[in-house]
Design a protein around this motif. Sequence first.
Motif, PDB file in Angstrom:
ATOM      1  N   LYS A 154     -14.846 -11.327 -20.172  1.00 16.19           N
ATOM      2  CA  LYS A 154     -14.269  -9.272 -19.250  1.00 16.19           C
ATOM      3  C   LYS A 154     -13.107 -10.187 -18.924  1.00 16.19           C
ATOM      4  CE  LYS A 154     -18.966  -9.570 -16.548  1.00 16.19           C
ATOM      5  NZ  LYS A 154     -19.479  -9.066 -15.840  1.00 16.19           N
ATOM      6  N   SER A 155     -12.411  -8.952 -19.223  1.00 16.44           N
ATOM      7  CA  SER A 155     -11.396  -8.344 -18.888  1.00 16.44           C
ATOM      8  C   SER A 155     -10.855  -7.043 -18.480  1.00 16.44           C
ATOM      9  CB  SER A 155     -10.430  -8.808 -20.109  1.00 16.44           C
ATOM     10  OG  SER A 155     -10.437  -7.904 -21.138  1.00 16.44           O
ATOM     11  N   VAL A 156      -9.610  -7.192 -17.892  1.00 13.84           N
ATOM     12  CA  VAL A 156      -9.058  -6.284 -17.506  1.00 13.84           C
ATOM     13  C   VAL A 156      -7.281  -5.945 -18.140  1.00 13.84           C
ATOM     14  CG1 VAL A 156      -8.988  -4.505 -15.167  1.00 13.84           C
ATOM     15  CG2 VAL A 156     -10.788  -5.480 -15.027  1.00 13.84           C
ATOM     16  N   GLU A 157      -6.898  -5.346 -18.575  1.00 11.21           N
ATOM     17  CA  GLU A 157      -5.974  -4.839 -18.491  1.00 11.21           C
ATOM     18  C   GLU A 157      -4.677  -3.543 -18.040  1.00 11.21           C
ATOM     19  OE1 GLU A 157      -4.957  -4.582 -23.082  1.00 11.21           O
ATOM     20  OE2 GLU A 157      -6.146  -5.907 -23.286  1.00 11.21           O
ATOM     21  N   ILE A 158      -4.020  -3.465 -17.500  1.00  8.28           N
ATOM     22  CA  ILE A 158      -3.553  -2.561 -16.375  1.00  8.28           C
ATOM     23  C   ILE A 158      -2.085  -2.007 -17.214  1.00  8.28           C
ATOM     24  CG2 ILE A 158      -2.663  -1.852 -14.398  1.00  8.28           C
ATOM     25  CD1 ILE A 158      -4.659  -4.353 -13.065  1.00  8.28           C
ATOM     26  N   ASP A 159      -1.907  -0.868 -16.893  1.00  8.28           N
ATOM     27  CA  ASP A 159      -0.566   0.044 -17.408  1.00  8.28           C
ATOM     28  C   ASP A 159       0.102   0.377 -16.059  1.00  8.28           C
ATOM     29  OD1 ASP A 159       1.858   0.933 -18.832  1.00  8.28           O
ATOM     30  OD2 ASP A 159       0.700   2.409 -19.540  1.00  8.28           O
ATOM     31  N   GLY A 160       1.389   0.555 -15.769  1.00  5.01           N
ATOM     32  CA  GLY A 160       1.501   0.532 -14.314  1.00  5.01           C
ATOM     33  C   GLY A 160       3.350   0.686 -14.465  1.00  5.01           C
ATOM     34  N   HIS A 161       3.460   0.677 -13.423  1.00  6.04           N
ATOM     35  CA  HIS A 161       5.080   0.051 -12.780  1.00  6.04           C
ATOM     36  C   HIS A 161       5.182  -1.168 -11.771  1.00  6.04           C
ATOM     37  CE1 HIS A 161       6.374   3.651 -14.581  1.00  6.04           C
ATOM     38  NE2 HIS A 161       7.524   3.660 -14.677  1.00  6.04           N
ATOM     39  N   ALA A 162       6.323  -1.532 -12.058  1.00  8.07           N
ATOM     40  CA  ALA A 162       6.396  -3.393 -11.060  1.00  8.07           C
ATOM     41  C   ALA A 162       7.166  -2.457 -10.153  1.00  8.07           C
ATOM     42  CB  ALA A 162       6.476  -4.481 -11.637  1.00  8.07           C
ATOM     43  N   VAL A 163       7.088  -2.925  -8.949  1.00  9.54           N
ATOM     44  CA  VAL A 163       8.277  -2.312  -7.376  1.00  9.54           C
ATOM     45  C   VAL A 163       7.948  -3.989  -6.657  1.00  9.54           C
ATOM     46  CG1 VAL A 163       7.802  -0.194  -7.834  1.00  9.54           C
ATOM     47  CG2 VAL A 163       6.578  -1.580  -5.947  1.00  9.54           C
ATOM     48  N   VAL A 164       9.139  -4.164  -6.177  1.00 11.38           N
ATOM     49  CA  VAL A 164       9.877  -5.480  -4.551  1.00 11.38           C
ATOM     50  C   VAL A 164       9.167  -4.250  -3.473  1.00 11.38           C
ATOM     51  CG1 VAL A 164      10.947  -6.555  -3.733  1.00 11.38           C
ATOM     52  CG2 VAL A 164      10.921  -5.910  -6.138  1.00 11.38           C
ATOM     53  N   VAL A 165       8.163  -5.030  -2.874  1.00 13.07           N
ATOM     54  CA  VAL A 165       7.954  -4.852  -1.789  1.00 13.07           C
ATOM     55  C   VAL A 165       8.892  -4.710  -0.305  1.00 13.07           C
ATOM     56  CG1 VAL A 165       5.833  -4.582   0.081  1.00 13.07           C
ATOM     57  CG2 VAL A 165       5.339  -4.768  -2.312  1.00 13.07           C
ATOM     58  N   ASP A 166       8.786  -3.962   0.595  1.00 14.65           N
ATOM     59  CA  ASP A 166       9.824  -4.496   1.433  1.00 14.65           C
ATOM     60  C   ASP A 166       9.572  -3.668   2.901  1.00 14.65           C
ATOM     61  OD1 ASP A 166      12.433  -4.260  -0.512  1.00 14.65           O
ATOM     62  OD2 ASP A 166      12.428  -2.217  -0.304  1.00 14.65           O
ATOM     63  N   ASP A 167       7.981  -2.907   2.253  1.00  7.63           N
ATOM     64  CA  ASP A 167       7.489  -2.664   4.328  1.00  7.63           C
ATOM     65  C   ASP A 167       7.073  -3.897   4.937  1.00  7.63           C
ATOM     66  OD1 ASP A 167       6.100  -0.748   6.308  1.00  7.63           O
ATOM     67  OD2 ASP A 167       4.700  -1.097   4.536  1.00  7.63           O
ATOM     68  N   PRO A 168       7.400  -4.434   5.600  1.00  5.54           N
ATOM     69  CA  PRO A 168       6.398  -5.397   5.987  1.00  5.54           C
ATOM     70  C   PRO A 168       5.022  -5.270   6.193  1.00  5.54           C
ATOM     71  CG  PRO A 168       8.088  -5.046   7.556  1.00  5.54           C
ATOM     72  CD  PRO A 168       8.037  -3.507   6.891  1.00  5.54           C
ATOM     73  N   GLU A 169       4.897  -4.168   6.542  1.00  8.63           N
ATOM     74  CA  GLU A 169       3.195  -4.165   7.020  1.00  8.63           C
ATOM     75  C   GLU A 169       2.469  -4.258   5.560  1.00  8.63           C
ATOM     76  OE1 GLU A 169      -0.895  -2.418   7.376  1.00  8.63           O
ATOM     77  OE2 GLU A 169       0.564  -1.582   6.300  1.00  8.63           O
ATOM     78  N   TYR A 170       2.760  -3.380   4.947  1.00  7.13           N
ATOM     79  CA  TYR A 170       2.464  -3.847   3.264  1.00  7.13           C
ATOM     80  C   TYR A 170       1.890  -5.057   3.076  1.00  7.13           C
ATOM     81  CZ  TYR A 170       0.710  -2.333  -1.078  1.00  7.13           C
ATOM     82  OH  TYR A 170       0.342  -2.751  -2.546  1.00  7.13           O
ATOM     83  N   LYS A 171       3.423  -5.740   3.060  1.00  6.19           N
ATOM     84  CA  LYS A 171       3.562  -7.323   2.376  1.00  6.19           C
ATOM     85  C   LYS A 171       2.401  -8.155   4.079  1.00  6.19           C
ATOM     86  CE  LYS A 171       7.730  -8.873   2.221  1.00  6.19           C
ATOM     87  NZ  LYS A 171       9.170  -9.028   2.755  1.00  6.19           N
ATOM     88  N   ALA A 172       2.110  -7.699   4.277  1.00 10.65           N
ATOM     89  CA  ALA A 172       1.226  -8.736   5.640  1.00 10.65           C
ATOM     90  C   ALA A 172       0.426  -8.544   4.436  1.00 10.65           C
ATOM     91  CB  ALA A 172       1.292  -8.128   7.044  1.00 10.65           C
ATOM     92  N   ARG A 173      -0.199  -6.841   4.506  1.00  8.18           N
ATOM     93  CA  ARG A 173      -1.713  -7.082   4.304  1.00  8.18           C
ATOM     94  C   ARG A 173      -2.120  -7.923   2.505  1.00  8.18           C
ATOM     95  NH1 ARG A 173      -1.889  -0.704   3.206  1.00  8.18           N
ATOM     96  NH2 ARG A 173      -4.020  -1.627   1.836  1.00  8.18           N
ATOM     97  N   ALA A 174      -1.014  -7.723   1.830  1.00  5.65           N
ATOM     98  CA  ALA A 174      -0.754  -8.563   0.445  1.00  5.65           C
ATOM     99  C   ALA A 174      -1.038  -9.705   0.624  1.00  5.65           C
ATOM    100  CB  ALA A 174       0.962  -8.266  -0.598  1.00  5.65           C
ATOM    101  N   LEU A 175      -0.358 -10.729   1.382  1.00  4.24           N
ATOM    102  CA  LEU A 175      -0.489 -11.594   1.661  1.00  4.24           C
ATOM    103  C   LEU A 175      -2.037 -11.897   2.061  1.00  4.24           C
ATOM    104  CD1 LEU A 175       2.554 -12.478   3.057  1.00  4.24           C
ATOM    105  CD2 LEU A 175       2.828 -13.160   0.554  1.00  4.24           C
ATOM    106  N   GLN A 176      -2.044 -11.324   3.217  1.00  2.87           N
ATOM    107  CA  GLN A 176      -3.887 -11.840   3.502  1.00  2.87           C
ATOM    108  C   GLN A 176      -4.963 -11.401   2.744  1.00  2.87           C
ATOM    109  OE1 GLN A 176      -4.547 -13.024   6.470  1.00  2.87           O
ATOM    110  NE2 GLN A 176      -6.351 -12.578   5.858  1.00  2.87           N
ATOM    111  N   ALA A 177      -4.361 -10.990   1.720  1.00  6.64           N
ATOM    112  CA  ALA A 177      -5.753 -10.648   0.606  1.00  6.64           C
ATOM    113  C   ALA A 177      -5.217 -11.699  -0.700  1.00  6.64           C
ATOM    114  CB  ALA A 177      -4.552  -8.734  -0.642  1.00  6.64           C
ATOM    115  N   LEU A 178      -4.087 -12.526  -0.269  1.00  2.75           N
ATOM    116  CA  LEU A 178      -3.855 -13.686  -1.243  1.00  2.75           C
ATOM    117  C   LEU A 178      -4.759 -14.710  -0.750  1.00  2.75           C
ATOM    118  CD1 LEU A 178      -0.456 -13.005  -2.112  1.00  2.75           C
ATOM    119  CD2 LEU A 178      -2.296 -13.391  -3.875  1.00  2.75           C
TER     120      LEU A 178
END
Length: 210
Positions: free
Chosen positions: A101-125
């Motif tokens: 099973k596979s998934v291919e994504i098309d989009g844009h890559a960005v650097v995250v600056d918002d501390p709240e989103y950074k924390a959510r991302a790292l917690q998801a990891l």
Amino acid sequence: MTGMRRVELESRDPDLFAEVARDCAVGYLTLVTTDGRPRSIALNFAALGQDIVFHGALSGEKFALMQAAPRAGFTMVKEYSFIPSYWSAPDHACPATHFFKSVEIDGHAVVVDDPEYKARALQALMVKMQPEGRHIPIDHTLPMYRGALQKVGVFRVINEGWTGKAKFGQNEPARLRRIFVEKLRERGAPIDLLTAGEIEKSLVDAAPTD
């Protein structure tokens, strides 16, 4: 994103997206360098919704490229069983294949600056890689994490379109798929039993003589 040639293998099921993102430990980020070279980067990741998040250094080529919010691709693959050629064609190599099973994504890559989103991302990891927990959840308001959140780079692939693929012999006759199920159960490895179950899902509506 355009559809794939074999439409019988294509999937837009959000459950497939969630499953592959959960079970695939390493994904592949694709960027184009400033001089036009393609760059594929293997990395650990997690999904927040249907966006992809990962962490890394606030320096280097990847960081420099992503500061410009470039177009990006991201691929993740959940592997199942290898199907040897001799299960369907003695002496002929061509039928050998691998199910996945596979998934291919098309989009844009960005650097995250918002501390709240950074924390959510790292917690998801952390939830993905260490599901047993045994740590204080990452929160941008906690003093113990503020310094680390400032120093670590967190990146996001904003999903603007995706295509899933589930390859389990759907383009083969049901008769042959039943042989695959029999052989997989006979071989008996845990991944073989999972693969047999996935093939059986495609046989629900097939006539016994197909």
